[in-house]
Design an enzyme around this catalytic site. Structure first.
Site, PDB file in Angstrom:
ATOM      1  CG  ASP A 133      31.214  17.907  32.368  1.00  0.00           C
ATOM      2  OD1 ASP A 133      31.759  17.912  31.244  1.00  0.00           O
ATOM      3  OD2 ASP A 133      30.016  18.184  32.538  1.00  0.00           O
TER       4      ASP A 133
ATOM      5  CD  GLU B 244      26.948  22.230  27.723  1.00  0.00           C
ATOM      6  OE1 GLU B 244      25.794  22.365  27.296  1.00  0.00           O
ATOM      7  OE2 GLU B 244      27.235  21.497  28.701  1.00  0.00           O
TER       8      GLU B 244
ATOM      9  CD  GLU C 129      31.373  24.991  34.564  1.00  0.00           C
ATOM     10  OE1 GLU C 129      30.851  24.917  35.697  1.00  0.00           O
ATOM     11  OE2 GLU C 129      30.928  24.379  33.572  1.00  0.00           O
TER      12      GLU C 129
END
EC number: 3.2.1.39
Length: 1145
Positions: A892, A969, A973
Site C-alpha cells: 500500500d 483493494e 487511493e
C-alpha cells in the site's frame, strides 16, 4: 446482369495478375464479408480497379452473395472474445491449382469486440503470402465492411515489412487495422504419437476456494483529534456576497514571468545580475476611469552599483480587471471579470533590464523578488485595500528584502523548465532525482530473507511486480506475466510449469454477500501444469532456480541441476504480454516437456512457411486442449526430434546447446497458426516503458520489447489487454493477428506481430486542486449562505493541534489521511473563503505538522531499505510485518504516500502563492516518497522503476512482499496517488512528473471502468458478477467482492466505499457519472440508510458526483453529526465539494 458483370470483372482481374508469372497464382479468401445488393458492384470495382466488364479468363471463381440481413443477425467470422470450443482438426491446404472459395466460418458470439477479416493470398509454387485487413468493432457496435487494396507483386518469400498508417475510425466505432504480411504454405501433418487407450486415472484441476481473511484493521477510523483554542478565526459576519472562482484565480506564479496581479494583490519581480534591495510603492487612483491603470514607482539599489529605473505606468490587461465581491476578517477578495479595454505598459529605459515579462496571475500578497546568480528574498507587509467601486481601489504597500528563510513570503524559482505546465512538451519519464535519499531516512534492511539464487546485480528489486512470488517463501506460487500463468514445479515433475486460462474453467461462487443469487467471486484454478519445461537431469534433489534481471516488466528464471553449474542451464524469460513461453536450453541439457494432464496426440507439422531450422509440433492433451510447440535449432538439424516416452513426458532426442522451445495455446482457428509460425524462433527478453507529451495534453507511451532469436517475420508475437485496444496507435495498428487468448481477470488479450505497442491518451489539465465533476458546466461559485456555513465548519475543524494529532497515530496511513484532511481545509480557506489571516495561521499549523515527518519523529519513522531499495516503514523491525498495514514490506505504499504528497502539494501551493518556498525547502523529502512508489527512470538507481503502478496492467498492485497473489483493494487511493504527484509536480515545476500523473489518471480511467467498476453493459468481466457493481478485491487471478476488513454481508459500505475514498476533483475523471449513478441505484440506495459511521460521509460525498444537491443537503443538515466523518474527511471539504458541484452543474 449486374451479378454477371461483377463476376466477369473478377475473372478479368485474376487473369491479369496471373499473367505476371507463369508459376504465380492468386487466391483471395474473404471471410464473412456481408454487403448489400446496391453496393455489390462498387465493392467489386474496389477489389478490381481499372478492369473492363466482359473480359473472361476461363478461371473459375466462386462469389458467395449473402442477402442483406437485419443488423442483429449480421455476425462476424472471428472474435476477439471467442467462446471456448474444441480446436478445429482440419489443416489449411492452399495450393496454386486449387479452386478458391469464400469461406464462411461458424459465427462466434461475442460481448466485447468483434473482428472481421478480409484476406488476399498470393502463392508461388508451395509458398503463399497472406495480406489481411481486420476490422475491430468494440463494444458490440455494428460492423463495417473492409476492402483489400491493390496487391503488390510478391515473390515466393513473403515481404514481412509492416505498413505504417493510422487507424481508420468509422462512425459506428469500428477501427480498421492491417496485419503484417506473413507466409503460409501447404502444411503436411505426420503423427508422432496417438493414444490407443487412456490412462486409468487422469488429472482433475482443483476448484477449492481460499477465503479472504477479513481480520485487518478498518481503514476508516474516527480517532479523536487533539483540540486547541484558536485566537484567529473567520469572521462570518463580514462575508457579504457570493464568490466565483475562475481558473486564472488558481494559477500559480511562474518564476519565469515577472509580474503578478490578481484578486487585488500584486507580486512584482525584477531581474538583475546581482542581489538587490527593492522598495516598491504603488497607488491606484480612486478616480481611475477604466479601473485598469496602475502607477508604480520603483527604486532599486544594487549592492555593487546603482541603477535607477522608473516604472511609470502599467495598464493592466482589462480581461483581468478585479471584480471585488465580498470582504471577510482580513482582506478584500476579488474575482476576475472580462473587459474589452486594451492595456499598455510604459517603461523608462535604464542601463539594466529589470523586467523581462509581465503576467497577471493569482496571488494573495505583495511580494518582491530578484532573479540573480543567487535569489534574494523579500518579505511582504500587510496590504490595506479599501473597496471604493468595482473599478477603482486605493492600495499602498511597502516591501523589504529582509526575510526569514522560513517565512511564507519567500519567493524562489522552482522547476527547471521554461515552459508552463499547459504547454510542456517532452519526456514523460524523466528521472525525478538521481541523488541518494535524504539522510533523515536511516539506512537499514527489512527483516525478510531473500532466497538463494535471487540476484539483481545490485539493482533495486521490484517488490510489487508480477514476478514477486518467485522471491518469496518456497518460490512456488504462480506468477502471471499474461496471457499465461507459470510456476516452479517442485513435486512430481521438476521444472517450470505453464498453464493457460479457459473461460469454461472459471470457478464462480457466492459467500458472505449482500447480493443473494449473485456470484461474489470467480477465480481461475492454479498450479495446473499443462506443460512443464524440464530436462532429464532435473529431479527433486537436483534442481536449482535463479531469478535475475528483474526489471519493470520482466525477469529471467534460470533452472539448473545445481547452484554452481554455470554451463548447463535452462533460461525462461518472463515478460508481460509475451506471446510464447520460451525455454532456451544451454549446454548439455536434454529437453523434457512434462504434462500433468497427459498428451493424447502429438503431430509434426511441416511447412515451407517455417524457417528451415524450426520444427512445429501440435500436442493435444487429454483434456482436449491443443498446444503448439516450436523447436528452433541453432542450425538445421535433421536428427533432432521430440519423442513420446509416455502420456506425461515428451523428450528431446538429444541435447543441443542453444536449443529454443516455445509453446503457445493453439488458436481457435487453425488458419491463425500462420502468425505463430511467423513469430517462431524469436522471443522477447524484456520490455521498457517510454513516453512523451505534446503541449501538456497529448500524451503517448509505448512498450518496447527487446528480443532474441530470429523469426520469418522478423517480429515476436505479443499480446495486449482490452484497455490497450481503445488507445492503440503507431506501427502496431498494422500488426493485428486476430488471435485472442483469455487472461485471468481482464478479459480477452489480442495478439500482435510486433516488438512495440504504442498508445495515445489525452491528459485533462482542467482538474487540479478545487472541486470538479464532469457534470460541471459553469464556474465554481458559492453563495453567501454556503460561504458562511463553510466558514463555520472550518473554524470548528481548525480548532485542533494538527502536529500533536498526527504525531501519536500508530500508522503512517492514518496520519497521512489526517494531514491531507487539514490540507484540504487550508485549501478551502485560502481559495474559496479567501481569508488571508486564517490561511496563514492554518498554513503555519500545517508546516509544523509536516515537521513531525520531515524530521522523522512520527510513531513509525521511515527508513531507507538497502535490501530492496526503498523508503519504507520501520514498523516491521520488531518482527511484525503486518503492522502499519504491512507498509514495511511495501504494501500500500501508493495509498499511504499519496496522502502525504497531496497534502504537501496543497501546502506548497498555498505557500507559494503567499511568496514562500516551503515546497522547495521540503522537495527532497516529498520527492523521496514519489520516487519510492513511482520512480520513472532506471537512471535513478536508488529505487526500482514504478514500484506500484503497473503500466502494462493499467493500474497499481498494492500487495508488497507477502506470499499471495498480487491484488488491489482500493482503486480510488491508487488514483489519489496519481493525482497527488500531478499536483506536486505542478507546484515544484516538474512538468514531466505533472504530466506523468495526468497520464496515469487517463489510463486508470480506461482500466478501472473495464476491470473494477461494473456497469450493466460491461463486456470485459463475466456477466455473473456485474450486479455487484464493483470488483471488491481485484487479484491477479481472482475477483472477490469483499474486503480485507469485513464482508458485504454485514457491511456492504466497506466494499463500495473503499473504491471511493478519498473523493477529490480527480475522482470524477475515473468514476464516471453514469457508473456512479448506476452503482447508487442498484446497490448503495438499498443500504445507505443503515450506515451510521465514518463510511456515511464517504458514500454521501461520492453521491455529489451525480447528485450534488442531495449530497450538499446531507452535509449542510442541521442535524449534522461528526460521527459520519472518517479521520481523513472533513465537513469543510465535503461542503465545498458538493456545493461547488451543485452550483456549477
Amino acid at each position: 446482369m449486374l451479378f454477371k458483370s461483377v463476376l466477369l470483372s473478377t475473372l478479368i482481374a485474376v487473369q491479369a495478375l496471373a499473367e505476371n508469372s507463369a508459376h504465380q497464382e492468386i487466391v483471395t479468401v474473404t471471410k464473412t464479408t456481408h454487403i448489400s445488393n446496391p453496393c455489390l458492384e462498387n465493392y467489386a470495382k474496389k477489389l478490381l480497379p481499372n478492369n473492363p466488364t466482359g473480359l473472361t479468363t476461363g478461371i473459375p471463381i466462386v462469389i458467395v452473395y449473402a442477402p442483406q440481413q437485419p443488423d442483429n443477425q449480421v455476425k462476424q467470422s472471428e472474435s476477439l472474445q471467442p467462446t471456448q470450443s474444441s480446436k478445429a482438426q482440419q489443416q489449411q491446404q492452399i495450393q496454386g491449382s486449387s479452386v478458391p472459395a469464400s469461406i464462411h466460418d461458424t459465427p462466434t458470439p461475442t460481448d466485447h469486440t468483434k473482428i472481421t477479416v478480409t484476406s488476399t493470398t498470393i502463392c508461388n509454387q508451395k509458398v503463399c503470402t497472406v495480406k489481411t485487413f481486420s476490422t475491430i468493432i468494440s463494444h458490440s457496435e455494428s460492423p463495417t465492411t473492409t476492402t483489400t487494396t491493390k496487391q503488390n507483386e510478391e515473390k515466393s518469400i513473403a515481404d514481412t515489412k509492416s505498413f505504417t498508417h493510422k487507424a481508420l475510425p468509422s462512425s459506428n466505432g469500428a477501427v480498421t487495422l492491417k496485419t503484417t504480411s506473413v507466409k503460409t504454405a501447404l502444411t503436411t501433418t505426420s503423427t508422432v504419437f496417438s493414444a490407443t487407450s487412456l490412462p486409468s486415472t487422469t488429472y482433475t484441476p482443483s476448484t477449492s476456494v481460499s477465503l479472504v481473511s477479513t481480520t485487518k484493521k478498518n481503514p476508516v477510523s474516527s480517532q479523536s483529534v487533539v483540540s486547541t483554542t484558536k485566537t484567529i478565526s473567520i469572521n462570518t459576519s463580514l462575508i457579504t456576497d457570493a464568490v466565483t472562482i475562475t481558473k486564472e484565480a488558481t494559477t500559480l506564479p511562474n518564476s519565469k514571468h515577472s509580474s503578478i496581479f490578481t484578486n487585488g494583490s500584486i507580486s512584482f519581480i525584477s531581474t538583475s545580475a546581482n542581489k538587490v534591495k527593492s522598495t516598491v510603492t504603488s497607488d491606484i487612483s480612486n478616480n481611475s476611469q477604466n479601473g485598469s491603470s496602475l502607477s508604480l514607482t520603483s527604486t532599486i539599489n544594487q549592492l555593487a552599483s546603482i541603477t535607477n529605473s522608473t516604472l511609470t505606468t502599467i495598464t493592466k490587461p482589462t480581461s483581468l480587471v478585479p471584480d471585488f465581491s465580498y470582504t471577510n476578517s482580513s482582506r478584500v477578495s476579488s474575482t476576475m471579470r472580462n473587459s474589452s479595454e486594451e492595456s499598455s505598459m510604459v517603461l523608462e529605459k535604464s542601463s539594466s533590464k529589470l523586467l523581462s515579462s509581465t503576467s497577471f496571475l493569482n496571488s494573495s500578497s505583495i511580494a518582491s523578488t530578484t532573479e540573480s546568480s543567487e535569489l534574494a528574498s523579500a518579505t511582504t507587509s500587510d496590504s490595506s485595500l479599501n473597496h471604493s467601486s468595482s473599478s477603482s481601489v486605493e492600495l499602498s504597500s511597502s516591501l523589504s528584502s529582509e526575510a526569514d528563510s522560513s517565512s511564507s513570503s519567500e519567493s524562489v524559482e522552482t522547476g527547471s523548465s521554461d515552459e508552463t505546465a499547459s504547454n510542456y512538451s517532452g519526456d514523460l519519464f524523466k528521472a525525478i532525482d538521481t541523488n541518494a535519499p535524504p539522510t533523515v531516512f536511516a539506512r537499514s534492511e527489512i527483516p525478510l530473507t531473500i532466497p538463494a539464487g535471487v540476484d539483481n546485480n545490485g539493482k533495486p528489486i521490484g517488490t510489487n511486480k508480477f514476478y514477486t512470488n518467485l522471491l518469496l517463501g518456497n518460490q512456488d506460487f504462480m506468477v502471471y506475466p499474461l496471457p499465461y500463468g507459470l510456476y516452479w514445479s517442485k513435486t512430481s515433475y521438476y521444472g517450470f510449469a505453464v498453464q493457460h486460462n479457459n473461460v469454461s474453467d472459471r470457478v464462480f461462487g457466492s459467500i458472505n454477500t449482500n447480493n443473494k443469487g449473485v456470484a461474489s467471486y470467480y477465480f481461475n484454478p492454479t498450479n495446473n501444469a499443462e506443460l512443464i519445461f524440464s530436462a532429464t537431469s532435473f529431479s527433486k534433489d537436483s534442481m536449482h532456480m535463479k531469478v535475475s534481471q528483474m526489471a519493470e516488466l520482466s525477469a529471467l528464471v534460470t533452472l539448473s541441476s545445481s547452484s554452481n553449474d554455470e554451463s548447463n542451464y535452462l533460461d525462461i524469460p518472463l515478460v508481460q504480454g509475451m506471446g510464447f513461453v520460451t525455454g532456451i536450453y544451454n549446454g548439455n541439457l536434454t529437453p523434457l516437456l512434462n504434462s500433468l494432464f497427459g498428451v493424447k496426440d502429438l503431430s509434426l507439422e511441416t511447412s515451407d512457411a517455417l524457417l528451415s531450422n524450426v520444427l512445429k509440433y501440435r500436442a493435444t492433451l487429454l483434456n482436449n486442449v491443443q498446444w503448439l510447440i516450436y523447436v528452433t535449432l541453432p542450425d538445421k538439424d535433421t536428427d533432432f526430434k521430440l519423442e513420446v516416452e509416455d502420456f506425461y513426458n515428451l523428450k528431446g532426442s538429444k541435447p543441443v546447446d542453444g536449443l529454443i522451445i516455445q509453446v503457445a495455446i493453439a488458436p481457435e482457428d487453425n488458419d491463425n497458426d500462420k502468425y505463430y509460425d511467423a513469430a517462431a524462433g524469436m522471443y522477447v527478453t524484456g520490455a521498457t516503458v517510454s513516453g512523451s507529451v505534446s503541449q501538456g495534453t497529448a500524451a503517448s507511451y509505448k512498450f518496447s520489447y527487446t528480443t532474441a532469436g530470429k523469426s520469418s517475420s522478423n517480429n515476436p508475437i505479443v499480446f495486449a489487454l482490452p484497455h490497450h485496444m481503445d488507445s492503440l496507435t503507431g506501427s502496431a495498428l498494422d500488426a493485428l493477428t486476430g488471435i485472442t487468448v483469455t487472461s485471468t481477470t481482464k478479459g480477452e488479450m489480442t495478439g500482435f506481430l510486433t516488438n512495440e505497442l504504442e498508445f495515445s491518451e489525452t491528459i485533462n489539465q482542467d482538474v487540479e486542486f478545487l472541486p470538479w465533476t464532469e457534470n460541471m458546466t459553469g464556474s465554481l461559485t458559492y453563495t453567501k449562505d454556503q460561504l458562511e456555513l463553510l466558514a463555520s465548519a472550518a473554524n470548528k475543524e481548525l480548532a485542533a493541534n494538527i502536529a500533536a494529532t498526527v504525531k501519536n497515530m500508530n500508522s503512517n496511513y492514518f496520519s497521512g489521511k489526517v494531514l491531507d484532511k487539514y490540507a484540504q481545509i487550508l485549501l478551502v480557506v485560502s481559495e474559496i473563503i479567501q481569508d488571508e489571516e486564517v490561511t496563514k495561521d492554518a498554513l503555519n499549523a500545517m508546516k509544523d505538522a509536516f515537521k513531525v515527518f520531515t524530521q522523522n519523529k512520527q510513531y513509525y519513522p521511515l527508513m531507507y531499505d538497502t535490501k530492496f531499495g526503498g523508503v519504507t516503514s520501520t514498523s516491521a523491525q520488531d518482527g511484525d510485518p503486518n503492522a502499519d498495514f504491512g507498509s514495511a514490506y511495501y504494501n500500500d505504499h501508493d495509498f499511504h504516500y499519496g496522502y502525504f504528497i497531496h497534502a504537501a502539494a496543497i501546502v506548497g501551493y498555498v505557500d507559494k502563492k503567499l511568496g514562500g518556498t516551503w515546497a522547495q525547502s521540503n522537495k527532497d523529502w516529498v520527492n523521496s516518497l514519489v520516487r519510492d512508489a513511482s520512480n520513472p527512470s532506471a537512471d535513478d538507481t536508488y529505487f526500482p522503476v514504478s514500484r506500484m503502478f503497473d503500466w502494462f496492467s493499467g493500474h497499481s498492485w498494492a500487495t508488497g512482499l507477502f506470499v499471495t497473489y498480487k491484488n488491489i483493494e482500493s482503486s480510488s487511493e491508487s488514483l489519489h496517488f496519481a493525482a497527488a504527484i500531478k499536483l506536486w509536480g505542478k507546484v515544484v515545476g516538474d512538468q514531466s512528473m505533472e504530466a506523468r500523473g495526468g497520464l496515469m489518471i487517463s489510463i486508470m480511467a480506461r482500466s478501472f471502468n473495464m476491470y473494477f467498476y461494473y456497469k450493466s453493459d460491461n463486456t470485459v468481466e463475466p456477466k455473473q458478477i456485474l450486479p455487484n457493481k464493483v470488483s471488491g478485491i481485484f487479484f491477479e487471478n481472482k475477483v472477490d467482492y469483499t474486503t480485507f476488513f469485513g464482508t458485504p454481508a454485514d457491511h456492504p459500505e466497506y466494499v463500495h466505499g473503499i473504491h471511493m475514498l478519498p473523493i477529490t476533483p480527480s475522482s470524477s475523471l475515473v468514476r464516471k457519472t453514469s457508473y456512479v449513478q448506476e452503482e447508487w441505484k442498484d446497490q448503495i440506495a438499498g443500504f445507505i440508510d443503515n450506515v451510521d459511521s465514518g463510511w456515511t460521509g464517504i458514500l454521501r460525498l461520492n453521491q455529489a458526483l451525480f447528485d450534488p444537491k442531495s449530497s450538499y443537503e446531507f452535509f449542510a443538515s442541521n442535524n449534522w453529526d461528526d460521527k459520519w466523518l472518517d479521520n481523513g474527511q472533513s465537513r469543510t471539504w465535503s461542503l465545498a465539494f458538493a456545493a461547488g458541484a451543485l452550483n456549477a452543474s
